[in-house]
Design a protein around this motif. Structure first.
Motif, short mmCIF file in Angstrom:
data_model
loop_
_atom_site.label_atom_id
_atom_site.label_comp_id
_atom_site.label_asym_id
_atom_site.label_seq_id
_atom_site.Cartn_x
_atom_site.Cartn_y
_atom_site.Cartn_z
N TYR A 26 -4.12 -14.57 -7.16
CA TYR A 26 -3.54 -13.92 -5.95
C TYR A 26 -2.23 -13.24 -6.47
O TYR A 26 -1.91 -12.58 -5.48
N TYR A 27 -2.21 -13.10 -7.65
CA TYR A 27 -0.95 -12.36 -8.15
C TYR A 27 -1.22 -11.14 -8.90
O TYR A 27 -2.38 -11.14 -9.66
N ALA A 28 -0.73 -9.96 -8.69
CA ALA A 28 -0.88 -8.74 -9.67
C ALA A 28 -0.39 -9.37 -11.10
O ALA A 28 0.19 -10.30 -11.23
N ASP A 29 -0.42 -8.64 -11.99
CA ASP A 29 -0.27 -8.81 -13.45
C ASP A 29 1.14 -8.87 -13.75
O ASP A 29 1.91 -9.67 -14.51
N THR A 30 1.90 -8.04 -13.00
CA THR A 30 3.46 -8.07 -12.97
C THR A 30 3.95 -7.92 -11.70
O THR A 30 3.61 -7.23 -10.75
N LEU A 31 5.02 -8.65 -11.28
CA LEU A 31 5.68 -8.85 -10.03
C LEU A 31 6.75 -7.99 -10.25
O LEU A 31 7.72 -7.95 -11.04
N ASP A 32 7.12 -7.18 -8.92
CA ASP A 32 8.11 -6.43 -8.82
C ASP A 32 9.56 -7.25 -8.64
O ASP A 32 10.58 -6.91 -9.43
N PHE A 33 9.30 -8.39 -8.11
CA PHE A 33 10.55 -9.43 -8.10
C PHE A 33 9.76 -10.91 -7.90
O PHE A 33 8.69 -10.95 -7.51
N TYR A 34 10.64 -11.67 -8.63
CA TYR A 34 10.11 -13.29 -8.84
C TYR A 34 11.55 -13.94 -8.61
O TYR A 34 12.16 -14.17 -9.64
N TYR A 35 11.71 -14.37 -7.36
CA TYR A 35 13.00 -15.26 -7.23
C TYR A 35 14.18 -14.45 -7.40
O TYR A 35 14.01 -13.11 -6.95
N ASN A 36 14.99 -14.62 -8.26
CA ASN A 36 16.16 -13.66 -8.66
C ASN A 36 15.89 -12.72 -9.85
O ASN A 36 16.88 -11.90 -10.46
N ARG A 37 14.75 -12.65 -10.47
CA ARG A 37 14.09 -11.71 -11.51
C ARG A 37 13.60 -10.52 -11.19
O ARG A 37 12.67 -10.68 -10.10
N THR A 38 13.40 -9.41 -11.98
CA THR A 38 12.68 -8.32 -11.48
C THR A 38 11.72 -8.09 -12.71
O THR A 38 11.81 -8.58 -13.91
N MET A 39 10.61 -7.37 -12.36
CA MET A 39 9.38 -6.94 -13.33
C MET A 39 9.04 -8.27 -14.17
O MET A 39 9.33 -8.31 -15.48
N VAL A 40 8.53 -9.29 -13.46
CA VAL A 40 8.20 -10.53 -14.24
C VAL A 40 6.61 -10.65 -14.26
O VAL A 40 5.81 -10.36 -13.55
N PRO A 41 6.50 -10.85 -15.64
CA PRO A 41 4.90 -11.01 -15.85
C PRO A 41 4.15 -12.35 -15.14
O PRO A 41 4.89 -13.20 -14.91
N VAL B 3 4.74 -17.16 -13.72
CA VAL B 3 3.95 -18.01 -12.54
C VAL B 3 3.55 -19.00 -13.05
O VAL B 3 3.50 -20.06 -12.57
N ARG B 4 2.62 -18.52 -13.98
CA ARG B 4 1.66 -19.43 -14.38
C ARG B 4 2.22 -20.85 -15.24
O ARG B 4 2.18 -21.95 -15.10
#
Length: 144
Positions: free
Chosen positions: A43-58, A62-63
């Motif tokens: 359900y996730y893209a390979d890279t997230l634009d933001f993940y909580y307080n971080r940006t450009m997160v692989p 999440v895993r």
């Protein structure tokens, strides 16, 4: 006399997108309940634009987070409510706010529960709505 006005095509597309996104969100929550990390990461893209307080997160981050939680807690309950979906003008990106209530239980009386307002960004990629951003907007309560 009754005058009928055709429904705009954009309205029909947003309704279909709304249904697809709601189905994706339920699948996303269900894979957490099932502690299915591989299914969950679909359900996730390979890279997230933001993940909580971080940006450009692989998505590997999440895993890592989910693996830690799924190892510690063997009973996971997640409920989604007050889902609000806003599509952008292209119909390919959505901003979703929702209330997520969770109750994680593990061995040795381990528990983690609470309720939060979550912001998710989703993008239609390869025919599926994938999460491209995730963070909490508000913590209603948390117990550890």
């Amino acid at each position: 006399d009754v005058t009928l006005t055709p429904v705009p095509v954009a309205g029909q597309n947003s309704s279909a997108a709304d249904t697809e996104i709601r189905n994706s969100l339920e699948g996303w929550a269900q894979t957490s309940r099932n502690r299915d990390v591989d299914g969950h990461l679909q359900y996730y893209a390979d890279t997230l634009d933001f993940y909580y307080n971080r940006t450009m997160v692989p998505s590997s981050k999440v895993r890592e987070d989910r693996n830690r939680a799924f190892a510690k807690f063997n009973n996971i309950s997640i409920q989604l409510a007050n889902i609000n979906i806003q599509l952008d003008s292209t119909g390919q990106r959505a901003t979703v706010t929702l209330d997520k209530t969770f109750d994680f239980r593990g061995d040795n009386n381990a528990f983690f529960n609470g309720s939060v307002k979550t912001l998710l960004a989703l993008t239609k990629l390869g025919g599926s709505w994938l999460i491209t951003g995730e963070k909490e907007l508000k913590v209603y309560y948390v117990n550890k």
